[in-house]
Design a protein around this motif. Structure first.
Motif, PDB file in Angstrom:
ATOM      1  N   ALA A 280     -44.004 -21.679  91.076  1.00  0.00           N
ATOM      2  CA  ALA A 280     -44.594 -20.450  91.611  1.00  0.00           C
ATOM      3  C   ALA A 280     -46.073 -20.706  91.862  1.00  0.00           C
ATOM      4  CB  ALA A 280     -44.415 -19.293  90.634  1.00  0.00           C
ATOM      5  N   GLY A 281     -46.537 -20.327  93.033  1.00  0.00           N
ATOM      6  CA  GLY A 281     -47.931 -20.606  93.360  1.00  0.00           C
ATOM      7  C   GLY A 281     -48.263 -22.080  93.321  1.00  0.00           C
ATOM      8  N   LEU A 291     -45.673 -18.048  84.308  1.00  0.00           N
ATOM      9  CA  LEU A 291     -45.717 -17.229  85.519  1.00  0.00           C
ATOM     10  C   LEU A 291     -46.792 -16.159  85.406  1.00  0.00           C
ATOM     11  CD1 LEU A 291     -44.521 -16.474  88.267  1.00  0.00           C
ATOM     12  CD2 LEU A 291     -42.800 -15.108  87.067  1.00  0.00           C
ATOM     13  N   GLN A 292     -46.906 -15.543  84.240  1.00  0.00           N
ATOM     14  CA  GLN A 292     -47.905 -14.490  84.046  1.00  0.00           C
ATOM     15  C   GLN A 292     -49.326 -14.985  84.282  1.00  0.00           C
ATOM     16  OE1 GLN A 292     -47.381 -12.820  80.111  1.00  0.00           O
ATOM     17  NE2 GLN A 292     -46.331 -11.038  80.951  1.00  0.00           N
ATOM     18  N   ARG A 293     -49.592 -16.220  83.890  1.00  0.00           N
ATOM     19  CA  ARG A 293     -50.943 -16.759  84.050  1.00  0.00           C
ATOM     20  C   ARG A 293     -51.392 -16.765  85.505  1.00  0.00           C
ATOM     21  NH1 ARG A 293     -49.175 -21.463  80.948  1.00  0.00           N
ATOM     22  NH2 ARG A 293     -49.571 -21.127  78.725  1.00  0.00           N
ATOM     23  N   LEU A 294     -50.424 -16.757  86.425  1.00  0.00           N
ATOM     24  CA  LEU A 294     -50.729 -16.826  87.848  1.00  0.00           C
ATOM     25  C   LEU A 294     -50.847 -15.451  88.498  1.00  0.00           C
ATOM     26  CD1 LEU A 294     -48.124 -19.615  88.714  1.00  0.00           C
ATOM     27  CD2 LEU A 294     -50.560 -19.919  88.186  1.00  0.00           C
ATOM     28  N   LEU A 295     -50.556 -14.390  87.735  1.00  0.00           N
ATOM     29  CA  LEU A 295     -50.424 -13.065  88.338  1.00  0.00           C
ATOM     30  C   LEU A 295     -51.507 -12.103  87.858  1.00  0.00           C
ATOM     31  CD1 LEU A 295     -46.539 -12.701  88.263  1.00  0.00           C
ATOM     32  CD2 LEU A 295     -48.001 -13.138  90.248  1.00  0.00           C
ATOM     33  N   PHE A 296     -52.745 -12.523  88.028  1.00  0.00           N
ATOM     34  CA  PHE A 296     -53.858 -11.631  87.764  1.00  0.00           C
ATOM     35  C   PHE A 296     -54.469 -11.188  89.094  1.00  0.00           C
ATOM     36  CE2 PHE A 296     -53.275 -13.396  83.562  1.00  0.00           C
ATOM     37  CZ  PHE A 296     -53.560 -12.313  82.739  1.00  0.00           C
ATOM     38  N   ALA A 297     -55.665 -10.642  89.055  1.00  0.00           N
ATOM     39  CA  ALA A 297     -56.242  -9.978  90.231  1.00  0.00           C
ATOM     40  C   ALA A 297     -56.313 -10.865  91.461  1.00  0.00           C
ATOM     41  CB  ALA A 297     -57.632  -9.441  89.889  1.00  0.00           C
ATOM     42  N   ASP A 298     -56.582 -12.160  91.264  1.00  0.00           N
ATOM     43  CA  ASP A 298     -56.768 -13.032  92.430  1.00  0.00           C
ATOM     44  C   ASP A 298     -55.482 -13.329  93.186  1.00  0.00           C
ATOM     45  OD1 ASP A 298     -55.702 -14.523  90.401  1.00  0.00           O
ATOM     46  OD2 ASP A 298     -57.218 -16.100  90.441  1.00  0.00           O
ATOM     47  N   PHE A 304     -47.712 -15.951  98.055  1.00  0.00           N
ATOM     48  CA  PHE A 304     -47.413 -16.553  96.763  1.00  0.00           C
ATOM     49  C   PHE A 304     -46.098 -17.319  96.896  1.00  0.00           C
ATOM     50  CE2 PHE A 304     -45.999 -16.299  92.261  1.00  0.00           C
ATOM     51  CZ  PHE A 304     -47.155 -16.754  91.630  1.00  0.00           C
ATOM     52  N   PRO A 305     -46.159 -18.642  97.084  1.00  0.00           N
ATOM     53  CA  PRO A 305     -44.932 -19.415  97.301  1.00  0.00           C
ATOM     54  C   PRO A 305     -44.088 -19.529  96.037  1.00  0.00           C
ATOM     55  CG  PRO A 305     -46.837 -20.871  97.192  1.00  0.00           C
ATOM     56  CD  PRO A 305     -47.376 -19.480  97.160  1.00  0.00           C
ATOM     57  N   LEU A 306     -42.775 -19.461  96.230  1.00  0.00           N
ATOM     58  CA  LEU A 306     -41.808 -19.613  95.147  1.00  0.00           C
ATOM     59  C   LEU A 306     -40.795 -20.680  95.540  1.00  0.00           C
ATOM     60  CD1 LEU A 306     -41.085 -15.821  94.513  1.00  0.00           C
ATOM     61  CD2 LEU A 306     -42.422 -17.309  93.013  1.00  0.00           C
ATOM     62  N   ALA A 307     -40.660 -21.713  94.726  1.00  0.00           N
ATOM     63  CA  ALA A 307     -39.614 -22.719  94.931  1.00  0.00           C
ATOM     64  C   ALA A 307     -38.426 -22.335  94.066  1.00  0.00           C
ATOM     65  CB  ALA A 307     -40.128 -24.107  94.555  1.00  0.00           C
ATOM     66  N   VAL A 314     -32.789 -26.256  97.346  1.00  0.00           N
ATOM     67  CA  VAL A 314     -34.122 -25.767  97.010  1.00  0.00           C
ATOM     68  C   VAL A 314     -34.647 -24.952  98.182  1.00  0.00           C
ATOM     69  CG1 VAL A 314     -36.486 -26.381  96.402  1.00  0.00           C
ATOM     70  CG2 VAL A 314     -34.585 -27.759  95.529  1.00  0.00           C
ATOM     71  N   LEU A 315     -34.949 -23.689  97.925  1.00  0.00           N
ATOM     72  CA  LEU A 315     -35.478 -22.791  98.955  1.00  0.00           C
ATOM     73  C   LEU A 315     -36.951 -22.538  98.692  1.00  0.00           C
ATOM     74  CD1 LEU A 315     -32.651 -20.080  99.013  1.00  0.00           C
ATOM     75  CD2 LEU A 315     -32.800 -22.188 100.364  1.00  0.00           C
ATOM     76  N   GLU A 316     -37.708 -22.412  99.767  1.00  0.00           N
ATOM     77  CA  GLU A 316     -39.120 -22.055  99.654  1.00  0.00           C
ATOM     78  C   GLU A 316     -39.286 -20.619 100.159  1.00  0.00           C
ATOM     79  OE1 GLU A 316     -41.453 -23.820  98.266  1.00  0.00           O
ATOM     80  OE2 GLU A 316     -40.334 -25.694  98.029  1.00  0.00           O
ATOM     81  N   LEU A 317     -39.572 -19.717  99.248  1.00  0.00           N
ATOM     82  CA  LEU A 317     -39.756 -18.306  99.580  1.00  0.00           C
ATOM     83  C   LEU A 317     -41.241 -17.953  99.438  1.00  0.00           C
ATOM     84  CD1 LEU A 317     -36.751 -16.762  97.586  1.00  0.00           C
ATOM     85  CD2 LEU A 317     -36.781 -17.595  99.955  1.00  0.00           C
ATOM     86  N   ILE A 318     -41.657 -16.922 100.179  1.00  0.00           N
ATOM     87  CA  ILE A 318     -43.037 -16.451 100.097  1.00  0.00           C
ATOM     88  C   ILE A 318     -43.030 -14.978  99.671  1.00  0.00           C
ATOM     89  CG2 ILE A 318     -45.211 -16.024 101.302  1.00  0.00           C
ATOM     90  CD1 ILE A 318     -44.640 -18.945 100.969  1.00  0.00           C
ATOM     91  N   ALA A 319     -43.627 -14.698  98.530  1.00  0.00           N
ATOM     92  CA  ALA A 319     -43.774 -13.322  98.062  1.00  0.00           C
ATOM     93  C   ALA A 319     -45.201 -12.861  98.319  1.00  0.00           C
ATOM     94  CB  ALA A 319     -43.447 -13.221  96.574  1.00  0.00           C
ATOM     95  N   LEU A 320     -45.389 -11.567  98.406  1.00  0.00           N
ATOM     96  CA  LEU A 320     -46.706 -10.979  98.560  1.00  0.00           C
ATOM     97  C   LEU A 320     -46.932 -10.018  97.392  1.00  0.00           C
ATOM     98  CD1 LEU A 320     -49.032 -11.099 100.700  1.00  0.00           C
ATOM     99  CD2 LEU A 320     -48.145  -8.918 101.572  1.00  0.00           C
TER     100      LEU A 320
END
Length: 326
Positions: A280-281, A291-298, A304-307, A314-320
């Motif tokens: 993730a990211g 995962l939580q460490r990556l989900l702060f204000a910035d 936010f890419p997700l493998a 293996v899929l590459e998804l993009i979350a916002l």
């Protein structure tokens, strides 16, 4: 006719006999932690009147009188009162709360007992002894003991009409009941490694861990009274990858998606229950904490890419990620 054998009478142990090692450990931990855990009664203040909103427990964690508790304990309140086992009582003010982590910070107006020593939940192991100290059902200074049953849980919890997810919780078989919320979960050294939460139901022992992520949350609450968090909206559990998948991806662990919350950024990105998130990211994710460490204000409003491993591919998804609302 055979005589009925007399029952065997075991000698009564002398009061000075040493306790067994397990009991000694529990007693020592309880004596170390209990003085620093308060029973709190929260209220909403309107001019010269105060109306009770609920209660629970709280743990002193700084020298200058700040206490750590659960966000759901302080919900809809401005402050309240705290009472300690030694008779100390003080009014407390609400400094800030973060519903996503279920953590909140209070501050005593008067002198309170010295703080507990905070530990590191990342060092916990399943099966390890832990002791919970709190005030269940109004019974002050109650102590229950158990073991760590599981780590890295993500639990969806009903909160009125809404649902939220408490990430990376510790599961323990130490009994927790209403009023235990906000109390201390301590390891065998007497260090507090979690803040108990009974929000998921009577008897289910869960605790918010004290780790690098929650320390960052606590610092934000102390500084700003709130935490700006990015929100994906998935419930997950950590799992090891198979040898084949590990060779293909270069990762050894991932997060199995248990549930994708409706209307969430995870759903919009195409994530499904059963998917295995391995990065993730751009970073490996072996547990909910990573995962939580990556989900702060910035991370708010940024691609936010997700493998993801799905059906052998293996899929590459993009979350916002969105900002997590209170």
């Amino acid at each position: 006719m055979n005589a009925i054998p007399e029952p065997r009478i075991e000698p009564v142990r002398d009061a000075q006999d040493p306790l067994d090692s397990y009991s000694e450990s529990v007693v020592r931990i309880a004596e170390t932690v209990t003085p620093h855990v308060a029973a709190v009664q929260m209220e909403v203040r309107r001019r010269d009147k105060a109306f009770a909103t609920g209660g629970g427990s709280a743990v002193v964690f700084t020298e200058d009188g700040y206490l750590l508790t659960n966000a759901h304990v302080v919900a809809n309140s401005d402050g309240g009162h705290a009472a300690f086992a030694d008779g100390t009582r003080t009014e407390v003010d609400l400094i800030g709360a973060d519903p996503l982590s279920d953590l909140a910070v209070l501050r005593g107006r008067l002198t309170v007992p010295r703080p507990v020593e905070l530990g590191d939940a990342s060092r916990l192991r399943v099966g390890q002894l832990v002791v919970a100290v709190g005030n269940p059902l109004g019974l002050a200074g109650s102590v229950t003991a158990g073991v760590v049953s599981a780590l890295g849980r993500s639990i969806p919890v009903a909160a009125g009409r809404n649902r939220r997810v408490i990430e990376d919780v510790i599961q323990t078989d130490a009994a927790l009941n209403p009023g235990s919320s906000g109390g201390a979960l301590a390891d065998s050294t007497g260090r507090v490694v979690g803040i108990n939460t009974a929000v998921a139901g009577i008897g289910l022992g869960l605790a918010v861990p004290i780790n690098a992520t929650t320390r960052r949350i606590i610092s934000a609450l102390l500084a700003d009274g709130r935490v700006r968090r990015a929100y994906l909206g998935l419930v997950s559990t950590p799992v090891p990858l198979s040898a084949r998948d590990s060779m293909r991806t270069g990762e050894r662990h991932g997060l199995r998606v248990v549930e994708v919350l409706p209307g969430s950024p995870a759903e919009a990105a195409g994530l499904r229950a059963g998917d295995l998130v391995i990065r993730a990211g751009g970073q490996p994710v072996a547990n909910a904490q990573s995962l939580q460490r990556l989900l702060f204000a910035d991370a708010i409003g940024v691609d936010f890419p997700l493998a993801v491993l799905r059906d052998g591919s293996v899929l590459e998804l993009i979350a916002l990620p969105q900002e997590m609302s209170g």
